[in-house]
Scaffold this active site. Sequence first.
Site, mmCIF file in Angstrom:
data_model
loop_
_atom_site.group_PDB
_atom_site.id
_atom_site.type_symbol
_atom_site.label_atom_id
_atom_site.label_comp_id
_atom_site.label_asym_id
_atom_site.label_seq_id
_atom_site.Cartn_x
_atom_site.Cartn_y
_atom_site.Cartn_z
ATOM 1 N N GLN A 71 0.818 -1.214 0.000
ATOM 2 C CA GLN A 71 0.000 0.000 0.000
ATOM 3 C C GLN A 71 0.854 1.267 0.000
ATOM 4 O OE1 GLN A 71 0.181 1.289 3.365
ATOM 5 N NE2 GLN A 71 -1.506 2.770 3.541
ATOM 6 N N ARG A 72 2.140 1.137 0.365
ATOM 7 C CA ARG A 72 2.972 2.338 0.473
ATOM 8 C C ARG A 72 4.424 2.110 0.068
ATOM 9 N NH1 ARG A 72 2.243 -0.391 4.827
ATOM 10 N NH2 ARG A 72 3.893 -0.782 6.351
ATOM 11 N N CYS A 190 2.958 1.340 12.491
ATOM 12 C CA CYS A 190 2.001 1.521 11.404
ATOM 13 C C CYS A 190 0.896 0.483 11.482
ATOM 14 C CB CYS A 190 2.725 1.413 10.053
ATOM 15 S SG CYS A 190 3.867 2.758 9.717
ATOM 16 N N CYS A 254 27.324 12.884 20.864
ATOM 17 C CA CYS A 254 28.173 13.897 20.225
ATOM 18 C C CYS A 254 28.900 14.803 21.210
ATOM 19 C CB CYS A 254 27.358 14.732 19.236
ATOM 20 S SG CYS A 254 26.080 15.759 19.968
#
Length: 256
Positions: A71-72, A190, A254
């Site tokens: 679908q995506r 999802c 970092c």
Amino acid sequence: MALPPDRIARFARHIVLPEVGGAGQVALAQAHVALVGCGGIGSPALQYLAAAGIGRLTLIDDDSVEASNLQRQTIFGTDDLGRSKAQAAAAWVERFDPAITVHAVAERIDDSNAPRIFADRPTLVLDGCDNFNTRLAVSDACVRLGLPLTSAALGRFQGQVANFAGHLPDQPCYRCWVGDAFDAEDCDTCAADGVLGAMVGWVGTFAAMHAIRIILQGHSALGDPQFGQLHLFDGLAPAMRTIRVPRDAGCSACAA
């Protein structure tokens, strides 16, 4: 490096843009992008990176293609069901443009294998994966190895894309934005929340555009990488806004 006539013809619409030009197209041809996640975000991002003439692609995904992906996840079809996503994505690239060097890595990145997977130092890493655990492992590896990162994510109708350069002294990394985030098992998915395919396409293609900004840095007017600027997408409004992510002086990646 001089582009051969067939490549000049293929990318003519890029080359005539003053913001890209011949020098920019050569930079794209010489670039190596490592794409983490070949699913919803990765599919459209991959299509436009390949179409832009990126010379080398490393595709990283440990998942296999399922019917609900279609679908995506636009590079896959029904014939790909059950196949490794990384390998199916690499096959798509080979069909689309045989001149691109492509390598499939059917593994999930974590702290232990990220240095090996990125050992050949790609120009940048584009992360479109679906869990914080992997995102943080990718971001931390990019900081350690001195690699720029394009990060893209979405949930339902909300999306975000940003370029990070946490290896630079004045720039934040992805961990500066999310902190020491929770594990993937605590994340929305999802499958549980749903996702509109076209929304994924919007975010994925914008991520490809953002990666191109990094590659063209120093080569053209388009080469403003916008490090540390987070672009937020609202698919319902629709609207987009941008915020600045500050460097976290206490960041475990970092600032260490």
